[in-house]
Design an enzyme around this catalytic site. Structure first.
Site, PDB file in Angstrom:
ATOM      1  N   GLY A  96      21.829  -5.705 -27.643  1.00 23.76           N
ATOM      2  CA  GLY A  96      23.161  -5.656 -27.058  1.00 23.76           C
ATOM      3  C   GLY A  96      23.830  -7.005 -27.126  1.00 23.76           C
ATOM      4  O   GLY A  96      23.193  -8.029 -27.390  1.00 23.76           O
ATOM      5  N   LYS A  97      25.143  -7.016 -26.863  1.00 20.22           N
ATOM      6  CA  LYS A  97      25.909  -8.249 -26.937  1.00 20.22           C
ATOM      7  C   LYS A  97      26.963  -8.235 -25.857  1.00 20.22           C
ATOM      8  O   LYS A  97      27.644  -7.226 -25.660  1.00 20.22           O
ATOM      9  CB  LYS A  97      26.554  -8.389 -28.327  1.00 20.22           C
ATOM     10  CG  LYS A  97      27.259  -9.724 -28.554  1.00 20.22           C
ATOM     11  CD  LYS A  97      27.753  -9.807 -29.990  1.00 20.22           C
ATOM     12  CE  LYS A  97      28.408 -11.156 -30.260  1.00 20.22           C
ATOM     13  NZ  LYS A  97      28.878 -11.251 -31.674  1.00 20.22           N
ATOM     14  N   GLY A  98      27.093  -9.358 -25.132  1.00 16.94           N
ATOM     15  CA  GLY A  98      28.091  -9.467 -24.089  1.00 16.94           C
ATOM     16  C   GLY A  98      29.075 -10.578 -24.377  1.00 16.94           C
ATOM     17  O   GLY A  98      29.132 -11.115 -25.485  1.00 16.94           O
ATOM     18  N   PHE A 154      29.106 -13.622 -23.260  1.00 14.41           N
ATOM     19  CA  PHE A 154      28.565 -14.974 -23.331  1.00 14.41           C
ATOM     20  C   PHE A 154      27.210 -15.057 -24.021  1.00 14.41           C
ATOM     21  O   PHE A 154      26.649 -16.130 -24.172  1.00 14.41           O
ATOM     22  CB  PHE A 154      28.422 -15.558 -21.923  1.00 14.41           C
ATOM     23  CG  PHE A 154      29.677 -15.436 -21.116  1.00 14.41           C
ATOM     24  CD1 PHE A 154      30.803 -16.156 -21.454  1.00 14.41           C
ATOM     25  CD2 PHE A 154      29.738 -14.598 -20.025  1.00 14.41           C
ATOM     26  CE1 PHE A 154      31.971 -16.053 -20.708  1.00 14.41           C
ATOM     27  CE2 PHE A 154      30.894 -14.480 -19.279  1.00 14.41           C
ATOM     28  CZ  PHE A 154      32.017 -15.208 -19.622  1.00 14.41           C
ATOM     29  N   GLY A 155      26.633 -13.957 -24.425  1.00 14.84           N
ATOM     30  CA  GLY A 155      25.316 -13.988 -25.041  1.00 14.84           C
ATOM     31  C   GLY A 155      24.889 -12.599 -25.454  1.00 14.84           C
ATOM     32  O   GLY A 155      25.699 -11.700 -25.598  1.00 14.84           O
ATOM     33  N   LYS A 156      23.589 -12.452 -25.629  1.00 15.26           N
ATOM     34  CA  LYS A 156      23.056 -11.175 -26.096  1.00 15.26           C
ATOM     35  C   LYS A 156      22.010 -10.632 -25.139  1.00 15.26           C
ATOM     36  O   LYS A 156      21.613 -11.297 -24.175  1.00 15.26           O
ATOM     37  CB  LYS A 156      22.413 -11.346 -27.482  1.00 15.26           C
ATOM     38  CG  LYS A 156      23.414 -11.433 -28.615  1.00 15.26           C
ATOM     39  CD  LYS A 156      22.706 -11.326 -29.950  1.00 15.26           C
ATOM     40  CE  LYS A 156      23.699 -11.285 -31.093  1.00 15.26           C
ATOM     41  NZ  LYS A 156      23.027 -11.121 -32.396  1.00 15.26           N
ATOM     42  N   VAL A 157      21.581  -9.426 -25.426  1.00 13.74           N
ATOM     43  CA  VAL A 157      20.465  -8.814 -24.708  1.00 13.74           C
ATOM     44  C   VAL A 157      19.366  -8.554 -25.722  1.00 13.74           C
ATOM     45  O   VAL A 157      19.609  -7.974 -26.792  1.00 13.74           O
ATOM     46  CB  VAL A 157      20.880  -7.496 -24.024  1.00 13.74           C
ATOM     47  CG1 VAL A 157      19.685  -6.877 -23.324  1.00 13.74           C
ATOM     48  CG2 VAL A 157      22.018  -7.732 -23.035  1.00 13.74           C
ATOM     49  N   LYS A 179      18.738 -10.821 -20.776  1.00 15.10           N
ATOM     50  CA  LYS A 179      20.155 -11.103 -20.930  1.00 15.10           C
ATOM     51  C   LYS A 179      20.335 -12.604 -20.806  1.00 15.10           C
ATOM     52  O   LYS A 179      19.929 -13.196 -19.805  1.00 15.10           O
ATOM     53  CB  LYS A 179      20.950 -10.375 -19.839  1.00 15.10           C
ATOM     54  CG  LYS A 179      22.439 -10.699 -19.780  1.00 15.10           C
ATOM     55  CD  LYS A 179      23.082  -9.925 -18.637  1.00 15.10           C
ATOM     56  CE  LYS A 179      24.536 -10.308 -18.441  1.00 15.10           C
ATOM     57  NZ  LYS A 179      25.154  -9.557 -17.322  1.00 15.10           N
ATOM     58  N   ASP A 191      33.088  -1.972 -11.779  1.00 24.87           N
ATOM     59  CA  ASP A 191      33.226  -1.791 -13.239  1.00 24.87           C
ATOM     60  C   ASP A 191      32.350  -0.642 -13.731  1.00 24.87           C
ATOM     61  O   ASP A 191      31.730  -0.739 -14.797  1.00 24.87           O
ATOM     62  CB  ASP A 191      32.872  -3.086 -13.963  1.00 24.87           C
ATOM     63  CG  ASP A 191      33.484  -3.159 -15.368  1.00 24.87           C
ATOM     64  OD1 ASP A 191      34.405  -2.373 -15.649  1.00 24.87           O
ATOM     65  OD2 ASP A 191      33.036  -3.994 -16.171  1.00 24.87           O
TER      66      ASP A 191
END
Length: 424
Positions: free
Chosen positions: A27-29, A31-34, A49, A143
């Site tokens: 995954g990707k957010g 500020f960074g990835k998972v 994360k 959210d």
């Protein structure tokens, strides 16, 4: 893409990235990835994360990261992606969380032509249980949407991403605009003041979308979507009765009620969840068995294939982004010489190890640590066609002088003794 670091690890010392082997990115957010990681001593798999500190500082999101870290320490529930470890190195802050390899509901929604009603009902029951727990901890998620609901390998639903979650005030309603616009309640987009009741609205919008592959309120830009949420009546597709029973439609009407005073799940003095438990749509649910994860989910993800976008892993493989590596911290960093933002992360993003630490509650002291993020990456996002991207998380500053609750007992559920949940 594992890691072969062979130097002996001190498992009796403070937890660090060296305690884990790094596996694939899932995954990707913002500020960074998972990534999937494996604890070297227990061989247990987790989701890692990680947050790039420099990017976090540039986008003025330190308060959100610290707030999320603190809130996650308070939470332990079967239908929430729970925190297991937290730590940092010189470049990143790390959350080690329960691993959910079944994919998020957005992934499944986009790949399935039709999600059966019994599956949606089961997920809504699990999510309702999690929301009730959060509200008893005085936490608003803010959210809830298909993107932030993850399935485990057996098909159970879990709420994730507490980046804009907050403790709700006992005396004042909140006015900051936070969440994803398509799932925001009228009280949020209208800036009239809100509390935990907005999460039930978001659950209703999510359930509607899962059932009908569309949302009830929409618009090509923020203004039109806001007006739709505030003014348009709730309508169902022409084929609604072929997709959903009358009992299911009744739950949607109850949750997607513009008035929080009459919204399903929001009855005063803390009994609103009983209205959900006793609703005919959930008559087949044994709630005690459900919360013990003893009920068989109607939908089980296909674990023979990746339930995530494989492009996340290709980014590192093709060197599009700097790969995550183990790195030793600077010894005794001089806090006085650090930028104030990095010092704040250093001091307040504290180490957590679930195998050693008791979960602590920061309430009522876990109020806003600073102003909420106002970065351009986290406001309304427009697509190349000019259409609003409704799943992009929005965060704006709170307005000064939040309105007082008209009647505190109406807006705040009482906190009875726990029904078997882990105490915070």
């Amino acid at each position: 893409m594992g890691c072969c670091f062979s130097e002996p690890v001190d498992f009796n010392g403070e937890v660090s990235l060296y305690h884990f082997d790094l596996h694939r990115a899932v995954g990707k957010g913002a500020f960074g990835k998972v990534r999937v990681v494996e604890h070297k001593r227990s061989n247990k798999l987790y989701a890692l994360k990680y947050i790039d500190k420099s990017r976090c500082v540039r986008q003025k999101a330190m308060a959100n990261i610290i707030q999320e870290r603190r809130l996650l320490e308070e939470i332990d529930h079967p239908f929430i992606v729970n925190l297991r470890y937290a730590f940092q190195d010189d470049e990143n802050c790390f959350f080690v969380l329960d691993l959910m390899l079944g994919g998020d509901l957005r992934f499944h929604l986009e790949r399935q032509r039709y999600i059966p009603e019994d599956t949606v009902m089961f997920w809504v029951a699990e999510l309702a249980s999690a929301l009730d727990y959060l509200h008893r901890q005085r936490i608003i998620h803010r959210d809830l949407k298909p993107d932030n609901i993850l399935l485990d390998a057996t098909g159970h639903a879990h709420i994730t991403d507490f980046n804009v979650a907050i403790h709700y005030s006992e005396r004042r309603l909140h006015t900051s605009v936070a969440g994803s616009m398509a799932y925001m309640a009228p009280q949020v987009v209208g800036r009239k003041g809100y509390n935990w009741a907005i999460d039930w609205w978001s659950l209703g919008i999510t359930a509607y979308e899962l059932l009908f592959h569309k949302r009830p309120f929409d618009g090509r830009n923020a203004e039109k979507m806001t007006q739709s949420i505030l003014k348009d009546p709730l309508r169902f597709p022409d084929n609604a009765h072929t997709r959903c029973s009358e009992a299911g439609l009744s739950v949607l009407r109850g949750l997607i009620d513009k008035d929080p005073n009459t919204r399903l799940g929001c009855r005063p003095t803390g009994f609103g969840f009983e209205d959900i438990r006793n609703h005919p749509w959930f008559s087949s649910i044994d709630w005690n068995a459900l919360e013990a994860k003893e009920c068989q989910p109607p939908f089980v993800p296909d674990m023979k294939q990746a339930n995530f976008d494989v492009a996340h892993e290709l980014d590192e493989f093709l060197m599009v982004e700097k790969p995550l590596t183990h790195s030793k911290r600077k010894v005794n960093p001089d806090l006085e010489k650090m930028r104030p933002e990095l010092r704040q992360l250093e001091e307040q993003f504290t180490v957590y190890d679930f195998s050693r630490s008791k979960r602590l509650s920061y309430y009522p002291h876990n109020q806003a640590i600073g102003t909420e993020s106002t970065s351009t990456d986290r406001t309304c996002v427009q697509s190349t066609t000019g259409t609003l991207v409704p799943t992009a998380t929005i965060v704006e500053r709170s307005q000064a002088g939040s309105p007082m609750c008209e009647t505190e007992n109406h807006y705040m559920p009482t906190i009875p003794s726990s029904r078997g949940f882990a105490s915070s």
